[in-house]
Design a protein around this motif. Structure first.
Motif, PDB file in Angstrom:
ATOM      1  N   SER A   1      94.919  13.013  57.836  1.00  6.53           N
ATOM      2  CA  SER A   1      94.864  12.173  59.028  1.00  6.53           C
ATOM      3  C   SER A   1      93.886  12.704  60.064  1.00  6.53           C
ATOM      4  O   SER A   1      93.201  11.933  60.740  1.00  6.53           O
ATOM      5  CB  SER A   1      96.261  12.049  59.645  1.00  6.53           C
ATOM      6  N   SER A   2      93.825  14.021  60.231  1.00 10.60           N
ATOM      7  CA  SER A   2      92.969  14.559  61.276  1.00 10.60           C
ATOM      8  C   SER A   2      91.501  14.263  60.980  1.00 10.60           C
ATOM      9  O   SER A   2      90.982  14.600  59.916  1.00 10.60           O
ATOM     10  CB  SER A   2      93.173  16.066  61.413  1.00 10.60           C
ATOM     11  N   GLY A   3      90.861  13.587  61.927  1.00  8.64           N
ATOM     12  CA  GLY A   3      89.468  13.194  61.755  1.00  8.64           C
ATOM     13  C   GLY A   3      89.286  11.814  61.168  1.00  8.64           C
ATOM     14  O   GLY A   3      88.156  11.329  61.053  1.00  8.64           O
ATOM     15  N   ALA A   4      90.396  11.147  60.806  1.00 11.44           N
ATOM     16  CA  ALA A   4      90.306   9.848  60.135  1.00 11.44           C
ATOM     17  C   ALA A   4      90.081   8.715  61.136  1.00 11.44           C
ATOM     18  O   ALA A   4      90.660   8.694  62.220  1.00 11.44           O
ATOM     19  CB  ALA A   4      91.573   9.588  59.326  1.00 11.44           C
ATOM     20  N   LEU A   5      89.253   7.769  60.718  1.00 15.53           N
ATOM     21  CA  LEU A   5      88.911   6.601  61.530  1.00 15.53           C
ATOM     22  C   LEU A   5      89.585   5.363  60.940  1.00 15.53           C
ATOM     23  O   LEU A   5      89.450   5.085  59.746  1.00 15.53           O
ATOM     24  CB  LEU A   5      87.394   6.411  61.542  1.00 15.53           C
ATOM     25  N   PHE A   6      90.305   4.626  61.799  1.00 21.81           N
ATOM     26  CA  PHE A   6      91.030   3.431  61.389  1.00 21.81           C
ATOM     27  C   PHE A   6      90.506   2.243  62.188  1.00 21.81           C
ATOM     28  O   PHE A   6      90.422   2.308  63.422  1.00 21.81           O
ATOM     29  CB  PHE A   6      92.526   3.564  61.681  1.00 21.81           C
ATOM     30  N   SER A   7      90.195   1.162  61.526  1.00 18.65           N
ATOM     31  CA  SER A   7      89.792  -0.050  62.241  1.00 18.65           C
ATOM     32  C   SER A   7      91.031  -0.829  62.660  1.00 18.65           C
ATOM     33  O   SER A   7      92.102  -0.729  62.049  1.00 18.65           O
ATOM     34  CB  SER A   7      88.912  -0.936  61.356  1.00 18.65           C
ATOM     35  N   ARG A   8      90.882  -1.631  63.708  1.00 19.47           N
ATOM     36  CA  ARG A   8      91.960  -2.509  64.139  1.00 19.47           C
ATOM     37  C   ARG A   8      92.378  -3.434  62.993  1.00 19.47           C
ATOM     38  O   ARG A   8      93.578  -3.645  62.755  1.00 19.47           O
ATOM     39  CB  ARG A   8      91.507  -3.334  65.351  1.00 19.47           C
ATOM     40  N   ARG A   9      91.384  -3.996  62.300  1.00 24.75           N
ATOM     41  CA  ARG A   9      91.684  -4.924  61.204  1.00 24.75           C
ATOM     42  C   ARG A   9      92.557  -4.267  60.142  1.00 24.75           C
ATOM     43  O   ARG A   9      93.515  -4.873  59.644  1.00 24.75           O
ATOM     44  CB  ARG A   9      90.382  -5.419  60.579  1.00 24.75           C
ATOM     45  N   LEU A  10      92.236  -3.027  59.790  1.00 26.77           N
ATOM     46  CA  LEU A  10      93.012  -2.315  58.785  1.00 26.77           C
ATOM     47  C   LEU A  10      94.453  -2.117  59.253  1.00 26.77           C
ATOM     48  O   LEU A  10      95.407  -2.397  58.516  1.00 26.77           O
ATOM     49  CB  LEU A  10      92.368  -0.961  58.495  1.00 26.77           C
ATOM     50  N   LEU A  11      94.615  -1.630  60.479  1.00 33.75           N
ATOM     51  CA  LEU A  11      95.957  -1.328  60.976  1.00 33.75           C
ATOM     52  C   LEU A  11      96.803  -2.581  61.131  1.00 33.75           C
ATOM     53  O   LEU A  11      98.025  -2.540  60.937  1.00 33.75           O
ATOM     54  CB  LEU A  11      95.861  -0.572  62.302  1.00 33.75           C
ATOM     55  N   GLU A  12      96.167  -3.698  61.471  1.00 37.16           N
ATOM     56  CA  GLU A  12      96.921  -4.951  61.561  1.00 37.16           C
ATOM     57  C   GLU A  12      97.414  -5.419  60.197  1.00 37.16           C
ATOM     58  O   GLU A  12      98.416  -6.124  60.108  1.00 37.16           O
ATOM     59  CB  GLU A  12      96.047  -6.029  62.213  1.00 37.16           C
ATOM     60  N   ARG A  13      96.740  -4.961  59.141  1.00 39.03           N
ATOM     61  CA  ARG A  13      97.136  -5.355  57.776  1.00 39.03           C
ATOM     62  C   ARG A  13      98.161  -4.388  57.168  1.00 39.03           C
ATOM     63  O   ARG A  13      99.068  -4.841  56.451  1.00 39.03           O
ATOM     64  CB  ARG A  13      95.898  -5.412  56.874  1.00 39.03           C
ATOM     65  N   ILE A  14      98.010  -3.098  57.421  1.00 45.91           N
ATOM     66  CA  ILE A  14      98.851  -2.127  56.712  1.00 45.91           C
ATOM     67  C   ILE A  14      99.916  -1.481  57.593  1.00 45.91           C
ATOM     68  O   ILE A  14     100.833  -0.834  57.079  1.00 45.91           O
ATOM     69  CB  ILE A  14      98.003  -1.023  56.043  1.00 45.91           C
TER      70      ILE A  14
END
Length: 286
Positions: A150-163
């Motif tokens: 997790s440390s250093g990981a980049l998450f898009s809004r679109r991804l988080l809204e899906r998963i």
């Protein structure tokens, strides 16, 4: 909005009884991202004093938790705040990680190249203790992988809204495995970007000699050994024995060799891990 990328990127840093160098980590992150949410999992006066130098920055928001809510819930608190404020991307860190210059631009470029199925995008890891890139972290460009820390990981809004966000019931350890494998199960592809480096420390990184070689001990507590064993079993039950499992097995085997041969309280840690494995087998997903 970040002028270099045209997208709003919020950093999240999780703090738990932090040391003074967390301020340097946050400043390095501010040089790349638009804002930082600093999640304090140890809301006492000592921690507040350590965080004060960066908390005064108007681009830093401190989110005090009621206590140690765990890694998953702590990350989620920062991620929710960032998304609620309109961030396009959330970039998360623990307190033992340091951003290197140009990392964000490389991660965003890899995300754009991956297209609509871009999952979690994360850097390769360099040892904070030695300054050397770990052998398994060497490569060129970006490569699809099953799991990322997790440390250093980049998450898009679109991804988080899906998963969705991290599974808070896991508390700590294998939280990153779970969200990475969940992204893959939903049809997304996770990428490690080898020209983006994160300086990272695992545990204490205590140097010792073992079988004629210099190695670094993590010295994780029995509580951590319990959660690692429990959550490893839970993740196996959820996602099966994929490529991620064999990579993790190699890492875990090396870690336990060091525990058994050089760390203290080894029998306490063995018992804790045994209890954790049994708890994982009995765990009931909602």
């Amino acid at each position: 909005m970040n002028g270099r990328t045209g997208r709003r990127v919020a950093g999240v840093v999780l703090a738990y009884h932090p040391e003074a160098d967390i301020a340097d980590n946050v400043r390095a992150l501010l040089a790349e991202a638009d804002e930082v949410y600093l999640v304090n999992n140890s809301p006492d006066e000592a921690s507040r004093a350590v965080l004060a130098p960066v908390a005064a920055d108007d681009r830093v928001t401190v989110l005090e938790q009621p206590g140690n809510v765990g890694v998953a819930a702590g990350f989620n608190a920062g991620m929710r705040a960032a998304l609620d404020a309109g961030a396009d991307f959330v970039w998360i860190f623990d307190q033992d990680s340091t951003v290197t210059a140009g990392m964000l631009a490389r991660l965003l470029a890899a995300h754009a190249a991956a297209g609509d199925t871009a999952g979690i995008i994360a850097p390769a890891l360099r040892s904070h203790a030695t300054g050397v890139v770990y052998r398994r972290e060497t490569g060129d460009g970006a490569r699809e992988v099953d799991v990322l820390i997790s440390s250093g990981a980049l998450f898009s809004r679109r991804l988080l809204e899906r998963i969705g966000l991290h599974d808070e019931a896991l508390f700590i350890d294998y939280v990153d495995h779970d969200i990475s494998l969940r992204a893959r199960a939903k049809g997304f592809h996770n990428y490690k970007v080898f020209d983006a480096l994160l300086d990272h420390r695992f545990g204490d990184s205590d140097p010792v000699r073992l079988l004629g070689r210099r190695v670094y001990l993590s010295n994780y507590s029995p509580m951590r050994q319990f959660h690692m064993a429990r959550n490893r079993v839970i993740v196996i039950r959820r996602y099966g024995f994929g490529r991620w499992f064999w990579e993790d097995l190699a890492f875990t085997t090396k870690a336990w060799i060091k525990v058994l041969l050089r760390e203290t309280d080894r029998w306490t840690k063995i018992r804790a891990a045994s209890r954790g494995a049994w708890a994982g087998l009995r765990y009931k997903d909602v």
